[in-house]
Design a protein around this motif. Sequence first.
Motif, PDB file in Angstrom:
ATOM      1  N   PRO A 202      42.962  37.470  39.710  1.00  0.00           N
ATOM      2  CA  PRO A 202      44.358  38.104  40.649  1.00  0.00           C
ATOM      3  C   PRO A 202      43.847  39.223  41.681  1.00  0.00           C
ATOM      4  O   PRO A 202      44.411  39.258  42.656  1.00  0.00           O
ATOM      5  CB  PRO A 202      45.224  38.222  39.482  1.00  0.00           C
ATOM      6  CG  PRO A 202      45.071  37.542  37.952  1.00  0.00           C
ATOM      7  CD  PRO A 202      43.469  37.698  38.210  1.00  0.00           C
ATOM      8  N   THR A 203      43.021  40.170  40.880  1.00  0.00           N
ATOM      9  CA  THR A 203      42.815  41.323  42.019  1.00  0.00           C
ATOM     10  C   THR A 203      41.921  40.525  43.170  1.00  0.00           C
ATOM     11  O   THR A 203      41.971  41.085  44.034  1.00  0.00           O
ATOM     12  CB  THR A 203      41.977  42.490  41.039  1.00  0.00           C
ATOM     13  OG1 THR A 203      42.702  42.950  40.001  1.00  0.00           O
ATOM     14  CG2 THR A 203      41.530  43.244  41.997  1.00  0.00           C
ATOM     15  N   ALA A 204      40.877  40.016  42.584  1.00  0.00           N
ATOM     16  CA  ALA A 204      40.062  39.165  43.859  1.00  0.00           C
ATOM     17  C   ALA A 204      40.950  38.491  44.646  1.00  0.00           C
ATOM     18  O   ALA A 204      40.484  38.577  46.158  1.00  0.00           O
ATOM     19  CB  ALA A 204      39.151  38.355  43.097  1.00  0.00           C
ATOM     20  N   VAL A 205      41.916  37.734  44.340  1.00  0.00           N
ATOM     21  CA  VAL A 205      42.739  37.135  45.203  1.00  0.00           C
ATOM     22  C   VAL A 205      43.698  37.924  46.321  1.00  0.00           C
ATOM     23  O   VAL A 205      43.356  37.877  47.405  1.00  0.00           O
ATOM     24  CB  VAL A 205      43.462  36.023  44.335  1.00  0.00           C
ATOM     25  CG1 VAL A 205      44.923  35.358  45.224  1.00  0.00           C
ATOM     26  CG2 VAL A 205      42.708  34.904  43.857  1.00  0.00           C
ATOM     27  N   VAL A 206      43.991  38.790  45.402  1.00  0.00           N
ATOM     28  CA  VAL A 206      44.671  39.736  46.377  1.00  0.00           C
ATOM     29  C   VAL A 206      44.003  40.358  47.140  1.00  0.00           C
ATOM     30  O   VAL A 206      44.342  40.533  48.689  1.00  0.00           O
ATOM     31  CB  VAL A 206      45.801  40.843  45.635  1.00  0.00           C
ATOM     32  CG1 VAL A 206      46.456  41.913  46.572  1.00  0.00           C
ATOM     33  CG2 VAL A 206      46.551  40.087  44.581  1.00  0.00           C
ATOM     34  N   ARG A 207      42.812  40.832  46.988  1.00  0.00           N
ATOM     35  CA  ARG A 207      42.063  41.577  47.878  1.00  0.00           C
ATOM     36  C   ARG A 207      41.578  40.679  48.977  1.00  0.00           C
ATOM     37  O   ARG A 207      41.543  40.888  50.193  1.00  0.00           O
ATOM     38  CB  ARG A 207      40.751  42.148  47.304  1.00  0.00           C
ATOM     39  CG  ARG A 207      41.106  43.404  46.365  1.00  0.00           C
ATOM     40  CD  ARG A 207      39.684  43.569  45.739  1.00  0.00           C
ATOM     41  NE  ARG A 207      39.682  44.839  44.689  1.00  0.00           N
ATOM     42  CZ  ARG A 207      38.817  45.203  43.925  1.00  0.00           C
ATOM     43  NH1 ARG A 207      37.728  44.527  43.903  1.00  0.00           N
ATOM     44  NH2 ARG A 207      38.979  46.500  43.208  1.00  0.00           N
ATOM     45  N   ALA A 208      41.288  39.501  48.824  1.00  0.00           N
ATOM     46  CA  ALA A 208      40.837  38.634  49.676  1.00  0.00           C
ATOM     47  C   ALA A 208      42.006  38.214  50.820  1.00  0.00           C
ATOM     48  O   ALA A 208      41.618  37.820  51.940  1.00  0.00           O
ATOM     49  CB  ALA A 208      40.254  37.159  49.281  1.00  0.00           C
ATOM     50  N   LEU A 209      43.179  38.094  50.107  1.00  0.00           N
ATOM     51  CA  LEU A 209      44.467  37.800  51.024  1.00  0.00           C
ATOM     52  C   LEU A 209      44.367  38.880  52.114  1.00  0.00           C
ATOM     53  O   LEU A 209      44.692  38.615  53.264  1.00  0.00           O
ATOM     54  CB  LEU A 209      45.553  37.801  50.240  1.00  0.00           C
ATOM     55  CG  LEU A 209      46.287  36.392  49.729  1.00  0.00           C
ATOM     56  CD1 LEU A 209      47.212  36.532  48.869  1.00  0.00           C
ATOM     57  CD2 LEU A 209      46.480  35.412  50.876  1.00  0.00           C
ATOM     58  N   LEU A 210      44.295  40.158  51.526  1.00  0.00           N
ATOM     59  CA  LEU A 210      44.492  41.119  52.520  1.00  0.00           C
ATOM     60  C   LEU A 210      43.409  41.373  53.702  1.00  0.00           C
ATOM     61  O   LEU A 210      43.756  41.763  54.818  1.00  0.00           O
ATOM     62  CB  LEU A 210      44.472  42.555  51.527  1.00  0.00           C
ATOM     63  CG  LEU A 210      45.605  42.765  50.785  1.00  0.00           C
ATOM     64  CD1 LEU A 210      45.703  44.038  49.957  1.00  0.00           C
ATOM     65  CD2 LEU A 210      46.957  42.650  51.264  1.00  0.00           C
ATOM     66  N   ALA A 211      42.028  40.875  53.147  1.00  0.00           N
ATOM     67  CA  ALA A 211      41.072  40.855  54.064  1.00  0.00           C
ATOM     68  C   ALA A 211      41.118  39.981  55.182  1.00  0.00           C
ATOM     69  O   ALA A 211      40.815  39.824  56.203  1.00  0.00           O
ATOM     70  CB  ALA A 211      39.694  40.513  53.171  1.00  0.00           C
ATOM     71  N   GLY A 212      42.012  38.441  54.796  1.00  0.00           N
ATOM     72  CA  GLY A 212      42.384  37.800  55.920  1.00  0.00           C
ATOM     73  C   GLY A 212      41.631  36.454  55.709  1.00  0.00           C
ATOM     74  O   GLY A 212      40.480  36.338  54.981  1.00  0.00           O
ATOM     75  N   PRO A 213      41.762  35.401  56.553  1.00  0.00           N
ATOM     76  CA  PRO A 213      41.068  34.226  56.187  1.00  0.00           C
ATOM     77  C   PRO A 213      39.639  34.302  57.004  1.00  0.00           C
ATOM     78  O   PRO A 213      39.469  35.182  57.622  1.00  0.00           O
ATOM     79  CB  PRO A 213      41.811  33.305  57.559  1.00  0.00           C
ATOM     80  CG  PRO A 213      42.476  34.004  58.325  1.00  0.00           C
ATOM     81  CD  PRO A 213      42.806  35.494  57.642  1.00  0.00           C
ATOM     82  N   SER A 214      38.867  33.316  56.737  1.00  0.00           N
ATOM     83  CA  SER A 214      37.462  33.228  57.110  1.00  0.00           C
ATOM     84  C   SER A 214      37.558  33.125  58.617  1.00  0.00           C
ATOM     85  O   SER A 214      38.496  32.661  59.250  1.00  0.00           O
ATOM     86  CB  SER A 214      36.748  31.979  56.354  1.00  0.00           C
ATOM     87  OG  SER A 214      36.737  32.167  55.228  1.00  0.00           O
ATOM     88  N   THR A 215      36.353  33.472  59.253  1.00  0.00           N
ATOM     89  CA  THR A 215      36.193  33.402  60.570  1.00  0.00           C
ATOM     90  C   THR A 215      36.588  32.104  61.303  1.00  0.00           C
ATOM     91  O   THR A 215      37.351  32.056  62.614  1.00  0.00           O
ATOM     92  CB  THR A 215      34.716  33.715  60.951  1.00  0.00           C
ATOM     93  OG1 THR A 215      34.531  35.017  60.478  1.00  0.00           O
ATOM     94  CG2 THR A 215      34.537  33.780  62.499  1.00  0.00           C
ATOM     95  N   TRP A 216      36.169  31.046  60.686  1.00  0.00           N
ATOM     96  CA  TRP A 216      36.705  29.716  61.332  1.00  0.00           C
ATOM     97  C   TRP A 216      37.983  29.462  61.320  1.00  0.00           C
ATOM     98  O   TRP A 216      38.429  28.604  62.076  1.00  0.00           O
ATOM     99  CB  TRP A 216      35.812  28.402  60.739  1.00  0.00           C
ATOM    100  CG  TRP A 216      36.195  28.060  59.064  1.00  0.00           C
ATOM    101  CD1 TRP A 216      35.812  28.813  58.118  1.00  0.00           C
ATOM    102  CD2 TRP A 216      37.322  27.278  58.685  1.00  0.00           C
ATOM    103  NE1 TRP A 216      36.576  28.302  56.950  1.00  0.00           N
ATOM    104  CE2 TRP A 216      37.452  27.522  57.330  1.00  0.00           C
ATOM    105  CE3 TRP A 216      38.094  26.473  59.697  1.00  0.00           C
ATOM    106  CZ2 TRP A 216      38.338  26.684  56.839  1.00  0.00           C
ATOM    107  CZ3 TRP A 216      39.057  25.627  58.701  1.00  0.00           C
ATOM    108  CH2 TRP A 216      39.260  25.533  57.401  1.00  0.00           C
TER     109      TRP A 216
END
Length: 562
Positions: A202-216
């Motif tokens: 869950p922590t990894a998911v929220v951090r990734a959401l905040l970082a935003g989508p991949s470049t493509w």
Amino acid sequence: MTRAVRARAVVCVASVAFALTACVAIPTGGPVTVGRGEEVRELDRVDVLAQGPQSDADPARIVEGFLLASDAEATGDFDVTREFLAADERTEWDPGADTIVASATQVEQTGDAQVTVSLTVKAKVDADGRYVEVPADALETLRYELVQDARGAWRISHAPDVLVVNSRRFKQQFRETSLYFLTPDKKMLVPEVRYFRDRSVPTAVVRALLAGPSTWLQDSVTSAFPPGTELKPEAVSFESGGVAEMTLEPARAVQEADRGLLLAQLEASLRPLGVTTLVVRAGAGGPPLEGTPDRLPSPDPGELEILVDGQALRLVGAAPVAVADVLPVQGARPSGAARSADGSVRVALADPSTLVAVPVDGTAQRTLLTGPDLVAPSVDRFAWVWTASGSGGGHLNAVRLDGMSVEVTADWLAGRTVQAVRVSRDGTRVAVVSRGPDGVTLEVAGVVRDGGNVPLLVGPGVGAGASLTPVAGASIVWVDDVTLGVLADGDAGATPYLVPVAGGSTPLAAVADAVELAADRGTRSLYVVTADGDLRRHEGGTWVPVPGVTGALEVAGAAFPG
């Protein structure tokens, strides 16, 4: 001197055996009681315990042990693994930088203090959980430098910042999950699959959401999280019972965000992990955000239609019935019928070089686009019809029934010939099969539109299904929101594959002379059309004839909306 050492799995069972013998003594007295009658199930996994280095191990054995230990501790803190490293390297080595999923590993001493590891690679996963399948039998080499400590024991002085795990352990120790972003019009959720080590997911998911989508994907979606939003403290509290609690900063920006959409992204991303209740605070000590997640709709399930002698038919029970008010397509070789979800847009190829609007409600058939070797069209949710010319040109074509036409730029298609195209149901991604100097490949790219939803360009493509070769000219479909269906070369001929946008490809049973796929929502809605005009449905791991169609009609195509 050169020596090769094959990696060997070490499973520690002594403590388990001791625990069992200590706990299952059979009683010899006492009253008769009613047992619980629970079924005894087989263990679904065997935990491999990491073993530290042996004092007399040579360099090859040290690296071999290091790899075994890191594989066993993939979801831990690598305490045992670091025992194989020299003192300075213990703090320098970063196992979270990249992950290699390997199907075979060979360890070889190639110098007095150097060891080379040869890997047969299946996939790579970066530090942010992005999974990339690699071509079949891809090889990679890692080099390790070693030194002897004061007691003469070998230790690794330099190790590549990479975690090597075998395919089976990867499935056990990494969690596949989707991050959910928003379409630019904020009408739908868009998933992006990532893989995280099975610890504090869950922590990894929220951090990734905040970082935003991949470049493509970043120019094709949006997010309700204000730019610069951070998780503080940097962890999600996830308690038994499904309660996930987190604090987001800066407080004012979070409070002013669209709470319904923000919570919708969090709920969709965390629910598959067992989260049932969200507690989100704006700023330390702040009260939980009020409101409920917005309920964003998913496209309704569609209905299969087949094309026979230019006429669109739907299946009513076992009987094919002409679609009301839809007239047959006139042309030399009608094929490639496609339509919008509401049926207001219906198109087809009258012949390989002519895209037409299908005559509906008495309207005349109209030509929308001409060009050599047009690929089967795809209709997006904004009523744009996508196709491309087999002559190449580095772009895709999009047209509307009102005659408006645009060339959708895709720089990575320069020098390539498009063979198939399919837009996702949410309209944010497009899958393309193309041929170039490197052969036939499958890519997925983000669609960039203007404020009126006119497609402007296609962003950088990300490879999918790198381990397979799509059949030339075969169709491609979205089986679900993150998985494609494509026909590829196999030992038994054309083989349907399930190809995740991020993940490993899976072959289905081969179908002789398969030329086209159709799908709507999952493999239960998956159909195949053969060169002889047979229609078969995927059922129970095989392909079964469709009653009333197979053997009775010559099917020229099959499609769900899109």
